[in-house]
Design a protein around this motif. Structure first.
Motif, mmCIF file in Angstrom:
data_model
loop_
_atom_site.group_PDB
_atom_site.id
_atom_site.type_symbol
_atom_site.label_atom_id
_atom_site.label_comp_id
_atom_site.label_asym_id
_atom_site.label_seq_id
_atom_site.Cartn_x
_atom_site.Cartn_y
_atom_site.Cartn_z
ATOM 1 N N CYS A 175 -9.006 -1.588 9.453
ATOM 2 C CA CYS A 175 -7.646 -2.026 9.117
ATOM 3 C C CYS A 175 -7.346 -1.782 7.640
ATOM 4 N N GLU A 176 -8.307 -2.075 6.783
ATOM 5 C CA GLU A 176 -8.117 -1.836 5.352
ATOM 6 C C GLU A 176 -7.903 -0.353 5.073
ATOM 7 N N LYS A 177 -8.704 0.494 5.720
ATOM 8 C CA LYS A 177 -8.547 1.943 5.534
ATOM 9 C C LYS A 177 -7.188 2.409 6.029
ATOM 10 N N LEU A 178 -6.742 1.854 7.160
ATOM 11 C CA LEU A 178 -5.427 2.218 7.680
ATOM 12 C C LEU A 178 -4.308 1.766 6.742
ATOM 13 N N LYS A 179 -4.471 0.582 6.152
ATOM 14 C CA LYS A 179 -3.463 0.104 5.196
ATOM 15 C C LYS A 179 -3.381 1.042 4.000
ATOM 16 N N VAL A 180 -4.547 1.460 3.498
ATOM 17 C CA VAL A 180 -4.578 2.385 2.365
ATOM 18 C C VAL A 180 -3.916 3.704 2.751
ATOM 19 N N THR A 181 -4.254 4.207 3.938
ATOM 20 C CA THR A 181 -3.664 5.458 4.423
ATOM 21 C C THR A 181 -2.152 5.311 4.566
ATOM 22 N N LYS A 182 -1.716 4.195 5.148
ATOM 23 C CA LYS A 182 -0.288 3.948 5.327
ATOM 24 C C LYS A 182 0.424 3.918 3.978
ATOM 25 N N ASN A 183 -0.161 3.218 3.017
ATOM 26 C CA ASN A 183 0.452 3.140 1.692
ATOM 27 C C ASN A 183 0.511 4.514 1.038
ATOM 28 N N GLY A 184 -0.558 5.304 1.223
ATOM 29 C CA GLY A 184 -0.565 6.663 0.672
ATOM 30 C C GLY A 184 0.523 7.512 1.310
ATOM 31 N N LEU A 185 0.694 7.378 2.615
ATOM 32 C CA LEU A 185 1.735 8.144 3.311
ATOM 33 C C LEU A 185 3.131 7.709 2.866
ATOM 34 N N ILE A 186 3.297 6.420 2.656
ATOM 35 C CA ILE A 186 4.597 5.927 2.175
ATOM 36 C C ILE A 186 4.893 6.509 0.799
ATOM 37 N N ASP A 235 7.831 10.432 -2.517
ATOM 38 C CA ASP A 235 7.826 11.607 -3.393
ATOM 39 C C ASP A 235 8.635 12.751 -2.775
ATOM 40 N N ILE A 236 8.450 12.954 -1.465
ATOM 41 C CA ILE A 236 9.177 14.022 -0.768
ATOM 42 C C ILE A 236 10.681 13.742 -0.795
ATOM 43 N N GLU A 237 11.038 12.465 -0.598
ATOM 44 C CA GLU A 237 12.459 12.119 -0.625
ATOM 45 C C GLU A 237 13.059 12.357 -2.009
ATOM 46 N N VAL A 238 12.317 12.021 -3.051
ATOM 47 C CA VAL A 238 12.793 12.272 -4.422
ATOM 48 C C VAL A 238 12.926 13.772 -4.651
ATOM 49 N N GLU A 239 11.906 14.519 -4.200
ATOM 50 C CA GLU A 239 11.936 15.975 -4.359
ATOM 51 C C GLU A 239 13.114 16.573 -3.582
#
Length: 112
Positions: A57-68, A73-77
Motif C-alpha cells: 500500500c505504501e509503494k502504491l501511494k508513492v507510485t500514485k503520488n508520482g503519477l499525480i 507536469d504534463i498539464e502545465v506543459e
C-alpha cells in the motif's frame, strides 16, 4: 469378606477409571496444544501478510503520488504548448493580414 471384595473391586474400577480419565485428559491437552500452535502459526502468517500488504500500500501511494505529479507536469506543459499555439496562430493571422495588405498595395502600384 464380601465387603472386602466389593471394596477391592470398587478400588480397582476406580483406579482403571482414573487411569482412563488421565489418558483422555492427556489426549485432550495434546489437542489443545496442537490447536494453540496452529493458532499461533496462523497469527504469525496473518501478521506477515498484513505487513506485506502495508508495504504494498505504501509503494502504491508513492507510485500514485508520482503519477499525480507527472500528470500535473504534463498539464502545465500542455498549457504552455496551448499558449505557444495561440501565439503562433496570432502570428499566422498577422502574417496573412500583412500579406493581403502587400498584395493590395502591389495591385494598386500595378494599376497606377
Amino acid at each position: 469378606m464380601n465387603y472386602q471384595m466389593t471394596i477391592t473391586s470398587i478400588r480397582s474400577d476406580a483406579f482403571e477409571t482414573s487411569k482412563e480419565l488421565k489418558q483422555c485428559l492427556a489426549k485432550e491437552q495434546n489437542k489443545v496444544v496442537s490447536l494453540k500452535n496452529s493458532i499461533d502459526k496462523m497469527t504469525r502468517e496473518t501478521n506477515e501478510t498484513r505487513n506485506i500488504l502495508n508495504e504494498a500500500c505504501e509503494k502504491l501511494k508513492v507510485t500514485k503520488n508520482g503519477l499525480i505529479e507527472k500528470l500535473e507536469d504534463i498539464e502545465v506543459e500542455r498549457a504552455g504548448h496551448e499558449s505557444e499555439i495561440a501565439t503562433l496562430r496570432l502570428d499566422v493571422a498577422t502574417l496573412e493580414s500583412t500579406l493581403e495588405n502587400l498584395e493590395d498595395e502591389k495591385e494598386n502600384l500595378v494599376l497606377q
